[in-house]
Design an enzyme around this catalytic site. Structure first.
Site, PDB file in Angstrom:
ATOM      1  N   GLY A  21       0.840  -1.185   0.000  1.00  0.00           N
ATOM      2  CA  GLY A  21       0.000   0.000   0.000  1.00  0.00           C
ATOM      3  C   GLY A  21       0.876   1.235   0.000  1.00  0.00           C
ATOM      4  N   GLN A  28       2.921   9.883   1.372  1.00  0.00           N
ATOM      5  CA  GLN A  28       4.209   9.185   1.380  1.00  0.00           C
ATOM      6  C   GLN A  28       5.065   9.511   0.160  1.00  0.00           C
ATOM      7  OE1 GLN A  28       2.250   5.210   2.343  1.00  0.00           O
ATOM      8  NE2 GLN A  28       4.213   5.061   3.424  1.00  0.00           N
ATOM      9  N   CYS A  58       5.808   0.028   7.721  1.00  0.00           N
ATOM     10  CA  CYS A  58       5.448   1.152   6.865  1.00  0.00           C
ATOM     11  C   CYS A  58       6.659   1.556   6.046  1.00  0.00           C
ATOM     12  CB  CYS A  58       4.974   2.315   7.735  1.00  0.00           C
ATOM     13  SG  CYS A  58       4.515   3.789   6.820  1.00  0.00           S
ATOM     14  N   LEU A  59       6.443   1.846   4.770  1.00  0.00           N
ATOM     15  CA  LEU A  59       7.542   2.250   3.898  1.00  0.00           C
ATOM     16  C   LEU A  59       8.212   3.534   4.377  1.00  0.00           C
ATOM     17  CD1 LEU A  59       5.991   1.497   0.380  1.00  0.00           C
ATOM     18  CD2 LEU A  59       7.571   0.077   1.711  1.00  0.00           C
ATOM     19  N   HIS A  99      -4.716   0.957   7.331  1.00  0.00           N
ATOM     20  CA  HIS A  99      -3.356   1.495   7.466  1.00  0.00           C
ATOM     21  C   HIS A  99      -3.139   2.670   6.510  1.00  0.00           C
ATOM     22  CE1 HIS A  99       1.112   1.041   8.111  1.00  0.00           C
ATOM     23  NE2 HIS A  99       1.099   1.670   6.951  1.00  0.00           N
ATOM     24  N   GLU A 100      -3.522   2.488   5.245  1.00  0.00           N
ATOM     25  CA  GLU A 100      -3.332   3.556   4.256  1.00  0.00           C
ATOM     26  C   GLU A 100      -4.258   4.736   4.534  1.00  0.00           C
ATOM     27  OE1 GLU A 100      -0.696   3.460   2.522  1.00  0.00           O
ATOM     28  OE2 GLU A 100      -0.336   1.381   3.070  1.00  0.00           O
ATOM     29  N   HIS A 119      -2.940   7.230   6.922  1.00  0.00           N
ATOM     30  CA  HIS A 119      -2.007   8.205   6.345  1.00  0.00           C
ATOM     31  C   HIS A 119      -2.746   9.466   5.891  1.00  0.00           C
ATOM     32  CE1 HIS A 119       1.926   6.319   6.297  1.00  0.00           C
ATOM     33  NE2 HIS A 119       1.421   5.199   5.840  1.00  0.00           N
TER      34      HIS A 119
END
Length: 194
Positions: free
Chosen positions: A45, A50, A106-107, A148-149, A152
């Protein structure tokens, strides 16, 4: 185009994103770029903040989870096989069911993982790249990826859900990430790196 991933500590990760208007952005190009960036970083995701954009958009592809035997019966989660989507102007309408734990990463926060509890089901309204509106229900891992996304887009990160002791334990690692003192297999943009 592969964007650098914005690292922990950048103020854009803490902003509530704005809704976009139809035809404001080339959504075909944006979604292609976001998927390309996500795949280059081995993610499932990626939210617009991000990659430095303060807009209400995220992409998901749960395929990697469909290939793993992560559920209780040891079978792959086939509901994630074709779970590749872009969510534009999403709004979670409801969340329900028992909260369950899963170790998230998380990225934007490479090298750190933590157990996060989330409700097992949700209903979400969003637009696709053709500006068609959808209202859909998700559960299990698909719901978790969306939650999760979606966080953000609200300026929340998975580390916000961790217990106080765990937060204290990772505080130095988070500071290091914001300074660029971290190894990642993908390009990143660090807020405190000169």
């Amino acid at each position: 185009m592969i964007y650098p991933i914005v690292a922990y500590g950048d103020p854009i990760l803490r902003k509530v994103t704005r809704f976009i208007e139809k035809d404001e952005i080339d959504l075909t190009k944006l979604s292609a770029d976001m998927f390309e960036t996500m795949y280059a970083a081995n993610g499932v995701g990626l939210a617009a903040p991000q990659i430095g954009l303060n807009i209400r958009v995220f992409v998901v592809d749960g395929t990697p989870f469909s290939e793993k035997d992560d559920d209780e019966d040891g079978e792959p989660d086939l509901s994630l096989v074709d779970f590749k989507k872009i969510f534009i102007n999403p709004e979670i309408l409801s969340e329900e069911g028992e909260e369950w734990s899963f170790e998230e990463g998380c990225l934007s926060i490479p090298g750190i993982r933590g157990e996060v509890y989330r409700p097992e089901k949700l209903r979400i309204r969003y637009r696709d790249a053709d500006w068609n509106e959808h209202v859909e229900d998700y559960e299990g891992m698909a719901a978790r990826i969306i939650q999760h996304e979606y966080d953000h887009l609200l300026g929340k990160l998975f580390v916000d859900y961790l217990p106080t002791l765990k937060k204290q334990f990772i505080k130095k690692k988070l500071t290091d990430i914001s300074k660029g003192n971290v190894d990642a297999d993908y390009r990143m943009r660090f807020p405190a790196k000169k």
